[in-house]
Design a protein around this motif. Structure first.
Motif, PDB file in Angstrom:
ATOM      1  N   TRP A 148       0.714  -1.188   0.060  1.00  0.00           N
ATOM      2  CA  TRP A 148       0.229  -0.080   0.134  1.00  0.00           C
ATOM      3  C   TRP A 148       0.799   1.277  -0.004  1.00  0.00           C
ATOM      4  CZ3 TRP A 148      -4.865  -0.613  -1.154  1.00  0.00           C
ATOM      5  CH2 TRP A 148      -5.549  -1.719  -0.865  1.00  0.00           C
ATOM      6  N   LEU A 149       1.887   1.180   0.701  1.00  0.00           N
ATOM      7  CA  LEU A 149       2.599   2.646   0.681  1.00  0.00           C
ATOM      8  C   LEU A 149       3.147   3.134  -0.493  1.00  0.00           C
ATOM      9  CD1 LEU A 149       4.573   2.264   4.218  1.00  0.00           C
ATOM     10  CD2 LEU A 149       2.504   3.462   3.588  1.00  0.00           C
ATOM     11  N   PRO A 150       3.501   2.323  -1.614  1.00  0.00           N
ATOM     12  CA  PRO A 150       4.078   2.731  -2.813  1.00  0.00           C
ATOM     13  C   PRO A 150       2.826   3.382  -3.511  1.00  0.00           C
ATOM     14  CG  PRO A 150       4.797   0.696  -2.538  1.00  0.00           C
ATOM     15  CD  PRO A 150       4.015   0.743  -1.253  1.00  0.00           C
ATOM     16  N   ARG A 151       1.498   3.278  -2.907  1.00  0.00           N
ATOM     17  CA  ARG A 151       0.569   3.960  -3.757  1.00  0.00           C
ATOM     18  C   ARG A 151       0.175   5.124  -3.276  1.00  0.00           C
ATOM     19  NH1 ARG A 151      -3.700  -1.312  -4.597  1.00  0.00           N
ATOM     20  NH2 ARG A 151      -4.658   0.508  -5.835  1.00  0.00           N
ATOM     21  N   LEU A 152       1.058   5.883  -2.591  1.00  0.00           N
ATOM     22  CA  LEU A 152       0.783   7.279  -2.229  1.00  0.00           C
ATOM     23  C   LEU A 152       1.241   8.355  -3.416  1.00  0.00           C
ATOM     24  CD1 LEU A 152       2.659   7.424   1.073  1.00  0.00           C
ATOM     25  CD2 LEU A 152       0.415   8.063   0.826  1.00  0.00           C
ATOM     26  N   ARG A 198       5.181   9.272  10.400  1.00  0.00           N
ATOM     27  CA  ARG A 198       4.972   9.967   9.161  1.00  0.00           C
ATOM     28  C   ARG A 198       5.821   9.408   8.033  1.00  0.00           C
ATOM     29  NH1 ARG A 198       4.726  16.542   8.291  1.00  0.00           N
ATOM     30  NH2 ARG A 198       4.091  16.336   6.052  1.00  0.00           N
ATOM     31  N   ALA A 199       5.200   8.996   6.979  1.00  0.00           N
ATOM     32  CA  ALA A 199       5.805   8.382   5.807  1.00  0.00           C
ATOM     33  C   ALA A 199       5.531   9.257   4.547  1.00  0.00           C
ATOM     34  CB  ALA A 199       5.768   6.899   5.491  1.00  0.00           C
ATOM     35  N   SER A 200       6.639  10.454   4.181  1.00  0.00           N
ATOM     36  CA  SER A 200       6.076  11.149   3.343  1.00  0.00           C
ATOM     37  C   SER A 200       6.697  10.841   1.651  1.00  0.00           C
ATOM     38  CB  SER A 200       6.647  12.881   3.633  1.00  0.00           C
ATOM     39  OG  SER A 200       6.174  12.921   4.952  1.00  0.00           O
ATOM     40  N   ARG A 201       6.037  10.786   0.866  1.00  0.00           N
ATOM     41  CA  ARG A 201       6.431  10.390  -0.493  1.00  0.00           C
ATOM     42  C   ARG A 201       7.113  11.608  -1.266  1.00  0.00           C
ATOM     43  NH1 ARG A 201       4.360   6.798  -4.689  1.00  0.00           N
ATOM     44  NH2 ARG A 201       6.101   6.907  -6.408  1.00  0.00           N
ATOM     45  N   HIS A 202       8.205  11.410  -1.536  1.00  0.00           N
ATOM     46  CA  HIS A 202       9.007  12.368  -2.270  1.00  0.00           C
ATOM     47  C   HIS A 202       8.190  12.990  -3.390  1.00  0.00           C
ATOM     48  CE1 HIS A 202      12.914  10.099  -1.062  1.00  0.00           C
ATOM     49  NE2 HIS A 202      12.275  10.979   0.066  1.00  0.00           N
ATOM     50  N   ALA A 203       8.147  14.181  -3.695  1.00  0.00           N
ATOM     51  CA  ALA A 203       7.429  15.051  -4.824  1.00  0.00           C
ATOM     52  C   ALA A 203       8.501  14.661  -6.000  1.00  0.00           C
ATOM     53  CB  ALA A 203       7.334  16.342  -4.457  1.00  0.00           C
ATOM     54  N   ASP A 204       7.620  14.419  -7.097  1.00  0.00           N
ATOM     55  CA  ASP A 204       8.416  14.344  -8.340  1.00  0.00           C
ATOM     56  C   ASP A 204       9.063  15.428  -8.935  1.00  0.00           C
ATOM     57  OD1 ASP A 204       8.049  11.522  -8.154  1.00  0.00           O
ATOM     58  OD2 ASP A 204       6.268  11.289  -9.519  1.00  0.00           O
TER      59      ASP A 204
END
Length: 204
Positions: A148-152, A198-204
């Protein structure tokens, strides 16, 4: 009963509905729970910590409540963000039925209570909130988070609450090791023996 909370898609115990009064989204509300699910008598303390320590969810988009139980996290998000779609996901079909029942009672039309494989495969989430089922075991928990986390969406956050004595710090380390190239993982709060990660997805 703990094994039925997390491992049993259809609990084998006879359904016994119960009414509980809980403080949810700023008001006292009367909701329906049942046996054979997680924390049927109250909003458990971990969930209370998550709800009190997490900032307001995104106003729009798709938001995931992972391991929703009877729905307190999903309902809180749905009240706060009526224009968002809240995906309440659990393996326990009894829990999902209660989410649907209570969402209708609360007038929340933006909650979708579904099994994991009923979430569209390409769907990404603008936030993920979870009081994850630690007691399913480390391997199963890691597999769930790896799914699930890669789907952020880029630039979005996942918020997880984990009890310190159930491995919050080791999970924090694992998340950093496993997702360090894609996610920044920080401990955002400590309260009542729980950690909010908190796991923050890097902005592209």
């Amino acid at each position: 009963m703990a094994s039925e909370h997390y491992f049993t898609g259809v609990p084998g115990t006879e359904l016994k509905l119960r009414t509980v009064t809980v403080h949810l989204a700023g008001e006292e509300r009367e909701l329906t729970t049942a046996n054979g699910i997680f924390s049927p008598a109250r909003i458990d303390q971990g969930t209370q910590v998550l709800l009190s320590e997490t900032p307001r969810p995104p106003a729009t988009g798709n938001i995931l409540d992972l391991g929703c139980g009877w729905g307190p996290i999903a309902f809180t998000i749905a009240f706060a963000s009526p224009d968002a779609t809240v995906w309440a996901v659990d393996v326990n079909e009894r829990s999902l039925e209660l989410v649907r029942m209570n969402a209708e009672k609360l007038g929340l039309t933006n909650v979708k209570a579904v099994l994991p494989d009923q979430v569209p495969g390409g769907l990404l989430f603008d936030s993920i909130w979870s009081n994850p089922p630690i007691r399913i075991g480390k391997q199963a928990l890691h597999e769930m988070l790896e799914h699930w986390l890669p789907r952020l969406t880029p630039g979005s956050d996942a918020w997880l609450v984990v009890q310190k004595n159930l491995g919050a710090d080791s999970l924090h380390r694992w998340l950093q090791e496993q997702f360090g190239s894609d996610l920044d993982v920080t401990r955002e709060a400590i309260s009542k023996g729980y950690r909010v990660l908190r796991a923050s997805r890097h902005a592209d």
